[in-house]
Design a protein around this motif. Structure first.
Motif, PDB file in Angstrom:
ATOM      1  N   SER A 224      17.508   3.152  -2.764  1.00 25.11           N
ATOM      2  CA  SER A 224      16.572   4.195  -3.188  1.00 25.11           C
ATOM      3  C   SER A 224      17.306   5.520  -3.419  1.00 25.11           C
ATOM      4  N   ALA A 225      16.938   6.196  -4.529  1.00 25.02           N
ATOM      5  CA  ALA A 225      17.574   7.468  -4.891  1.00 25.02           C
ATOM      6  C   ALA A 225      16.751   8.669  -4.447  1.00 25.02           C
TER       7      ALA A 225
ATOM      8  N   ALA B 245      16.404  10.233  -1.668  1.00 28.84           N
ATOM      9  CA  ALA B 245      17.044  11.216  -0.787  1.00 28.84           C
ATOM     10  C   ALA B 245      17.775  12.295  -1.578  1.00 28.84           C
ATOM     11  N   ASP B 246      18.188  11.965  -2.810  1.00 26.49           N
ATOM     12  CA  ASP B 246      18.942  12.916  -3.629  1.00 26.49           C
ATOM     13  C   ASP B 246      18.117  13.486  -4.777  1.00 26.49           C
ATOM     14  N   ASP B 247      16.824  13.214  -4.784  1.00 25.44           N
ATOM     15  CA  ASP B 247      15.963  13.699  -5.866  1.00 25.44           C
ATOM     16  C   ASP B 247      15.031  14.775  -5.321  1.00 25.44           C
ATOM     17  N   GLU B 248      15.125  15.965  -5.868  1.00 31.53           N
ATOM     18  CA  GLU B 248      14.343  17.084  -5.362  1.00 31.53           C
ATOM     19  C   GLU B 248      12.844  16.921  -5.606  1.00 31.53           C
ATOM     20  N   HIS B 249      12.471  16.052  -6.531  1.00 29.63           N
ATOM     21  CA  HIS B 249      11.064  15.870  -6.842  1.00 29.63           C
ATOM     22  C   HIS B 249      10.412  14.789  -5.982  1.00 29.63           C
ATOM     23  N   ALA B 250      11.206  14.056  -5.225  1.00 27.41           N
ATOM     24  CA  ALA B 250      10.668  13.107  -4.250  1.00 27.41           C
ATOM     25  C   ALA B 250      10.565  13.821  -2.909  1.00 27.41           C
ATOM     26  N   THR B 251       9.478  13.619  -2.211  1.00 21.93           N
ATOM     27  CA  THR B 251       9.304  14.307  -0.931  1.00 21.93           C
ATOM     28  C   THR B 251      10.206  13.693   0.131  1.00 21.93           C
ATOM     29  N   ALA B 252      10.456  14.470   1.169  1.00 22.82           N
ATOM     30  CA  ALA B 252      11.262  13.964   2.287  1.00 22.82           C
ATOM     31  C   ALA B 252      10.585  12.771   2.936  1.00 22.82           C
ATOM     32  N   ALA B 253       9.246  12.793   2.958  1.00 20.42           N
ATOM     33  CA  ALA B 253       8.503  11.674   3.546  1.00 20.42           C
ATOM     34  C   ALA B 253       8.721  10.398   2.742  1.00 20.42           C
ATOM     35  N   MET B 254       8.796  10.525   1.426  1.00 19.50           N
ATOM     36  CA  MET B 254       9.027   9.344   0.593  1.00 19.50           C
ATOM     37  C   MET B 254      10.413   8.767   0.839  1.00 19.50           C
TER      38      MET B 254
ATOM     39  N   GLU C 266       0.828  -1.202   0.000  1.00 16.75           N
ATOM     40  CA  GLU C 266       0.000   0.000   0.000  1.00 16.75           C
ATOM     41  C   GLU C 266       0.868   1.259   0.000  1.00 16.75           C
ATOM     42  N   ALA C 267       1.948   1.238   0.760  1.00 15.12           N
ATOM     43  CA  ALA C 267       2.849   2.390   0.807  1.00 15.12           C
ATOM     44  C   ALA C 267       3.513   2.621  -0.556  1.00 15.12           C
ATOM     45  N   GLU C 268       3.916   1.539  -1.221  1.00 14.37           N
ATOM     46  CA  GLU C 268       4.519   1.694  -2.540  1.00 14.37           C
ATOM     47  C   GLU C 268       3.489   2.240  -3.536  1.00 14.37           C
ATOM     48  N   GLY C 269       2.240   1.852  -3.370  1.00 14.32           N
ATOM     49  CA  GLY C 269       1.193   2.417  -4.207  1.00 14.32           C
ATOM     50  C   GLY C 269       1.023   3.911  -3.970  1.00 14.32           C
TER      51      GLY C 269
ATOM     52  N   ALA D 233      12.135   9.067   3.555  1.00 12.44           N
ATOM     53  CA  ALA D 233      12.104   8.461   4.890  1.00 12.44           C
ATOM     54  C   ALA D 233      11.379   7.124   4.854  1.00 12.44           C
ATOM     55  N   ASP D 234      10.286   7.060   4.078  1.00 11.85           N
ATOM     56  CA  ASP D 234       9.552   5.802   3.938  1.00 11.85           C
ATOM     57  C   ASP D 234      10.467   4.686   3.447  1.00 11.85           C
ATOM     58  N   GLU D 235      11.280   4.995   2.445  1.00  7.69           N
ATOM     59  CA  GLU D 235      12.140   3.964   1.878  1.00  7.69           C
ATOM     60  C   GLU D 235      13.143   3.447   2.905  1.00  7.69           C
ATOM     61  N   ARG D 236      13.662   4.340   3.743  1.00  9.07           N
ATOM     62  CA  ARG D 236      14.586   3.880   4.790  1.00  9.07           C
ATOM     63  C   ARG D 236      13.860   2.981   5.795  1.00  9.07           C
ATOM     64  N   ILE D 237      12.622   3.361   6.123  1.00  3.02           N
ATOM     65  CA  ILE D 237      11.850   2.531   7.047  1.00  3.02           C
ATOM     66  C   ILE D 237      11.499   1.195   6.395  1.00  3.02           C
TER      67      ILE D 237
END
Length: 363
Positions: free
Chosen positions: A108-109, A111-120, A55-58, A122-126
């Motif tokens: 996951s890239a 963290a270095d992509d300005e178009h991905a949110t900080a929450a996204m 669901e999170a990946e969706g 963080a989600d990937e690290r979790i």
């Protein structure tokens, strides 16, 4: 062409950005499919956790769909790695797939992509930690048998290669080398199987001896409420004195005749594995590894060609074994493969040199 950003005053995305976002979208959809397929192979809590990851990946996929707008186009095919993981998950749903998914989450890239949110990001690290924990459960369940399998395969490869090369280097005929290799295979496999059985059975018996006595709880009704040593039991198990005293008082006050309160203190020793499982794994994998150095001689090769082919076949098997261990442990597979190769070839080379020296001395 209009996009989702056109009405916000932001400049339209460049073709390079559109291509990157579409790749992200394809990978997010692939990861959602992966976790859904893994969930279908699980029960209970693990099933719920994997569905939550899907669901999170969706949710992440929806982010890229929103950015792309009309540029979303036809769905791209995910990477070969992602497609392979989905196929493996549908067939097996094993800890091997979870270990590979853990490595994918770690790369996951966002963290270095300005178009991905900080929450996204963080989600990937979790997500990496969630998958790591799920994989750890699987590793614990298989660790005993897997350890025996890896040890058996590696020992069969190295010991029989060293035996065959050492005997061959001494100058004996091909029939003697072949007979020695077969004898080494049978003797080693039987020895490994018996040794694993005794080792695991003894370990389980020693640990089970530390479990609470099945009849100790029957003494609780007759204990003096004001003067007893029940708190010492919990202190001996590692509890601080005040917690042990509170636990003892609670146990006496709530005793109902069953052992439910003691079950948390009982270790199931699942991570050790069964004695028979370890023995059979060790026997079969030792034999599988030990037959490889003998194959060139079974096919009629002799002399240096047989040595080169045997060493090459064993080298390939050692690298595959090392890479598998690396993947399951979450480490880089190439490093583990090369380490396994260096150790195995090093031992065989030393034995071969000794065989040459022995043959020269005897000659």
């Amino acid at each position: 062409m209009p996009t989702a950003q056109s009405g916000t005053g932001a400049p339209p995305p460049s073709p390079k950005e559109v291509r990157r976002w579409r790749r992200y979208l394809a990978e997010e959809r692939a990861e959602a499919a992966l976790y859904t397929r893994l969930a279908a192979k699980r029960q209970g809590e693990e099933r719920e956790i994997l569905f939550a990851l899907a669901e999170a990946e969706g949710r992440h996929a929806a982010h890229w769909v929103g950015l792309l707008g009309d540029d979303v186009g036809r769905p791209l095919r995910p990477s070969v790695r992602s497609r392979l993981l989905i196929r493996l998950a549908g067939r097996f749903g094993s800890v091997f797939v979870l270990a590979l998914a853990q490595r994918a989450e770690a790369r996951s890239a966002y963290a270095d992509d300005e178009h991905a949110t900080a929450a996204m990001a963080a989600d990937e690290r979790i997500h990496e930690e969630v998958v790591r924990s799920l994989a750890e459960r699987g590793r614990a369940r298989m660790s005993g048998t897997f350890r025996a399998a890896v040890f058996g395969m590696n020992d069969g490869l190295v010991s029989n290669l060293a035996l065959v090369l050492g005997i061959g280097a001494s100058g004996v005929d091909n029939a003697t080398i072949l007979l020695t290799g077969i004898a080494g295979l049978l003797a080693g496999a039987l020895s490994m199987g018996a040794g694993e059985f005794v080792s695991v059975r003894s370990q389980r018996e020693l640990l089970e001896a530390s479990n609470p006595s099945p009849t100790a709880h029957t003494a609780l009704p007759d204990l003096d409420v004001n003067a007893n040593e029940l708190a010492l039991v919990y202190r001996a198990r590692g509890m601080p004195e005040d917690e042990a005293q509170a636990k003892a008082e609670e146990r006496i006050a709530t005793y109902s005749g069953d052992r439910s309160s003691d079950r948390a203190d009982v270790r199931d020793h699942e991570e050790i594995g069964s004695a028979w499982g370890a023995a059979l794994s060790s026997f079969c994998f030792f034999a599988s590894g030990a037959i490889i150095p003998v194959l060139p001689y079974l096919l009629g090769l002799t002399g240096p060609p047989a040595v080169v082919v045997a060493a090459a076949l064993v080298g390939i098997a050692l690298m595959l074994t090392g890479a598998t261990v690396g993947i399951l442990s979450g480490a880089a597979p190439l490093g583990r493969a090369l380490r396994q190769l260096a150790i195995g070839w090093g031992a065989a080379a030393a034995t071969y040199v000794l065989g040459l020296l022995f043959g020269t001395t005897v000659g």
